[in-house]
Structures are given as structure tokens and as C-alpha cells.
Design a protein around this motif. Structure first.
Motif, PDB file in Angstrom:
ATOM      1  N   GLU A  19       0.990  -1.232   0.096  1.00  0.00           N
ATOM      2  CA  GLU A  19      -0.027  -0.181   0.003  1.00  0.00           C
ATOM      3  C   GLU A  19       0.698   1.333  -0.035  1.00  0.00           C
ATOM      4  N   ARG A  20       1.972   1.212   0.864  1.00  0.00           N
ATOM      5  CA  ARG A  20       2.842   2.482   0.727  1.00  0.00           C
ATOM      6  C   ARG A  20       3.535   2.675  -0.545  1.00  0.00           C
ATOM      7  N   GLU A  21       4.102   1.523  -1.241  1.00  0.00           N
ATOM      8  CA  GLU A  21       4.373   1.406  -2.482  1.00  0.00           C
ATOM      9  C   GLU A  21       3.472   2.060  -3.525  1.00  0.00           C
ATOM     10  N   GLN A  22       2.348   1.640  -3.591  1.00  0.00           N
ATOM     11  CA  GLN A  22       1.084   2.176  -4.276  1.00  0.00           C
ATOM     12  C   GLN A  22       1.140   3.667  -4.200  1.00  0.00           C
ATOM     13  N   ARG A  23       1.079   4.165  -2.833  1.00  0.00           N
ATOM     14  CA  ARG A  23       0.810   5.641  -2.642  1.00  0.00           C
ATOM     15  C   ARG A  23       1.970   6.355  -3.357  1.00  0.00           C
ATOM     16  N   GLN A  24       3.216   5.978  -3.021  1.00  0.00           N
ATOM     17  CA  GLN A  24       4.418   6.466  -3.580  1.00  0.00           C
ATOM     18  C   GLN A  24       4.338   6.530  -5.070  1.00  0.00           C
ATOM     19  N   THR A  25       4.167   5.417  -5.635  1.00  0.00           N
ATOM     20  CA  THR A  25       3.868   5.393  -7.244  1.00  0.00           C
ATOM     21  C   THR A  25       2.740   6.529  -7.782  1.00  0.00           C
ATOM     22  N   GLN A  26       1.827   6.450  -6.904  1.00  0.00           N
ATOM     23  CA  GLN A  26       0.588   7.295  -7.387  1.00  0.00           C
ATOM     24  C   GLN A  26       0.971   8.817  -7.352  1.00  0.00           C
ATOM     25  N   ASN A  27       1.826   9.162  -5.994  1.00  0.00           N
ATOM     26  CA  ASN A  27       2.384  10.529  -5.985  1.00  0.00           C
ATOM     27  C   ASN A  27       3.235  10.680  -7.157  1.00  0.00           C
ATOM     28  N   GLN A  28       4.043   9.715  -7.496  1.00  0.00           N
ATOM     29  CA  GLN A  28       5.236  10.056  -8.480  1.00  0.00           C
ATOM     30  C   GLN A  28       4.190  10.308  -9.868  1.00  0.00           C
ATOM     31  N   ILE A  29       3.227   9.492 -10.033  1.00  0.00           N
ATOM     32  CA  ILE A  29       2.519   9.765 -11.142  1.00  0.00           C
ATOM     33  C   ILE A  29       1.798  11.236 -11.153  1.00  0.00           C
ATOM     34  N   ASN A  30       1.317  11.308 -10.069  1.00  0.00           N
ATOM     35  CA  ASN A  30       0.695  12.702  -9.867  1.00  0.00           C
ATOM     36  C   ASN A  30       1.589  13.922 -10.280  1.00  0.00           C
ATOM     37  N   ASP A  31       2.822  13.712  -9.831  1.00  0.00           N
ATOM     38  CA  ASP A  31       4.064  14.745 -10.187  1.00  0.00           C
ATOM     39  C   ASP A  31       4.396  14.685 -11.571  1.00  0.00           C
ATOM     40  N   ILE A  32       4.240  13.883 -12.118  1.00  0.00           N
ATOM     41  CA  ILE A  32       4.638  13.485 -13.746  1.00  0.00           C
ATOM     42  C   ILE A  32       3.669  14.227 -14.322  1.00  0.00           C
ATOM     43  N   ASP A  33       2.258  13.910 -14.127  1.00  0.00           N
ATOM     44  CA  ASP A  33       0.994  14.511 -14.543  1.00  0.00           C
ATOM     45  C   ASP A  33       1.152  16.104 -14.544  1.00  0.00           C
ATOM     46  N   GLU A  34       1.564  16.561 -13.303  1.00  0.00           N
ATOM     47  CA  GLU A  34       1.567  18.018 -13.348  1.00  0.00           C
ATOM     48  C   GLU A  34       2.553  18.626 -14.231  1.00  0.00           C
ATOM     49  N   LYS A  35       3.647  17.796 -14.311  1.00  0.00           N
ATOM     50  CA  LYS A  35       4.582  18.490 -15.245  1.00  0.00           C
ATOM     51  C   LYS A  35       4.224  18.307 -16.616  1.00  0.00           C
ATOM     52  N   ILE A  36       3.463  17.194 -16.948  1.00  0.00           N
ATOM     53  CA  ILE A  36       3.057  16.968 -18.361  1.00  0.00           C
ATOM     54  C   ILE A  36       2.297  18.250 -18.569  1.00  0.00           C
ATOM     55  N   LYS A  37       1.241  18.338 -17.687  1.00  0.00           N
ATOM     56  CA  LYS A  37       0.229  19.259 -17.825  1.00  0.00           C
ATOM     57  C   LYS A  37       0.826  20.703 -18.111  1.00  0.00           C
ATOM     58  N   ARG A  38       1.552  21.015 -17.509  1.00  0.00           N
ATOM     59  CA  ARG A  38       2.387  22.487 -17.510  1.00  0.00           C
ATOM     60  C   ARG A  38       3.187  22.542 -18.821  1.00  0.00           C
ATOM     61  N   LEU A  39       3.981  21.464 -19.289  1.00  0.00           N
ATOM     62  CA  LEU A  39       4.550  21.504 -20.474  1.00  0.00           C
ATOM     63  C   LEU A  39       3.570  21.499 -21.711  1.00  0.00           C
TER      64      LEU A  39
END
Length: 143
Positions: A19-39
Motif C-alpha cells: 500500500e505504501r509503494e502504491q501511494r508512493q507510485t501514485q504520488n510520482q504519477i501525479n507529479d509527472i502528470d503535473e509536469k506534463i500538464k504544465r509543459l
């Protein structure tokens, strides 16, 4: 009984770790999605800017036709710079190419971020990467 307790605690710990790994992965995906949106927003804005530059360049190339009644050395100098192949026209051409290259670089960075994001999705990575590659190639072809 102790074996069952040990097994239960072991499974529970594994579940918590997962569950912790899933949360960390989802946070990483969210960060990437934020960068993709900005770019992606920057990519669109640069596309609009580039379109405006092309309109200005087109107007510059029309200057000789607009000012065809103006005669003299200054007229020749200015009109010569604005004709296709003239200094001003070519300066716009070079700048538009530089803007286009920047837009392409942003698009490739978006592609790279999508590839990193797709790694997080596991077995679909190859399909998602290929889709992103095609979208990037198509986007660069049309800009």
C-alpha cells in the motif's frame, strides 16, 4: 498457533508495504502528470506565439506591395529587407525555426515524461510508449 500469528503479521506487513509503494507510485504519477500538464500548456502557448510570428512575417513580406508608391533609397532599403530573402524576412524565418525547435523539445520532454509514467503502469508500458511516440511524431509533423 504462533505460526499462524507470524504468517498473519508477515502478510499484514507485506500488505502495508504494498500500500505504501502504491501511494508512493501514485504520488510520482501525479507529479509527472503535473509536469506534463504544465509543459502541454507551454507547448500550446508557444504554438500560438509561433502562429502570430508567421502572421507578422507574412505581413512583412507584403510590405513592398503595400508601399509600392514609396520611392527612394530608404524605400529600397526597407522594402529589400522585407522581401522574401531580405534581412528582416530571414530574421523572422530564423526566429520561427528556433521557436519551432523549442516547441519540438518541449514535445519530446512530454514524451519522455509519459514514458517514465508508463513505467509505473507495468505491463502496458510498451503499448503506452509506442502510442506516446506516435502522438509525439504526429504532433511534431504538424507544428
Amino acid at each position: 498457533m504462533a505460526e499462524l500469528d507470524d504468517r498473519y503479521y508477515s502478510l499484514n506487513n507485506q500488505k502495508s508495504d504494498n500500500e505504501r509503494e502504491q501511494r508512493q507510485t501514485q504520488n510520482q504519477i501525479n507529479d509527472i502528470d503535473e509536469k506534463i500538464k504544465r509543459l502541454s500548456d507551454a507547448y500550446k502557448d508557444i504554438g500560438t506565439y509561433k502562429g502570430n510570428l508567421k502572421k507578422i512575417q507574412k505581413n512583412v513580406s507584403r510590405l513592398p506591395g503595400v508601399l509600392d508608391t514609396w520611392k527612394g533609397k530608404q524605400a529600397e532599403d526597407l522594402l529589400g529587407k522585407s522581401d522574401k530573402g531580405g534581412d528582416l524576412y530571414n530574421a523572422y524565418e530564423d526566429y520561427i525555426k528556433a521557436v519551432d525547435n523549442a516547441q519540438d523539445a518541449i514535445n519530446w520532454e512530454i514524451f519522455n515524461l509519459k514514458s517514465v509514467r508508463s513505467e509505473k503502469y507495468g505491463f502496458l508500458q510498451g503499448l503506452v510508449d509506442f502510442w506516446n511516440y506516435l502522438c509525439t511524431e504526429i504532433g511534431n509533423y504538424f507544428n
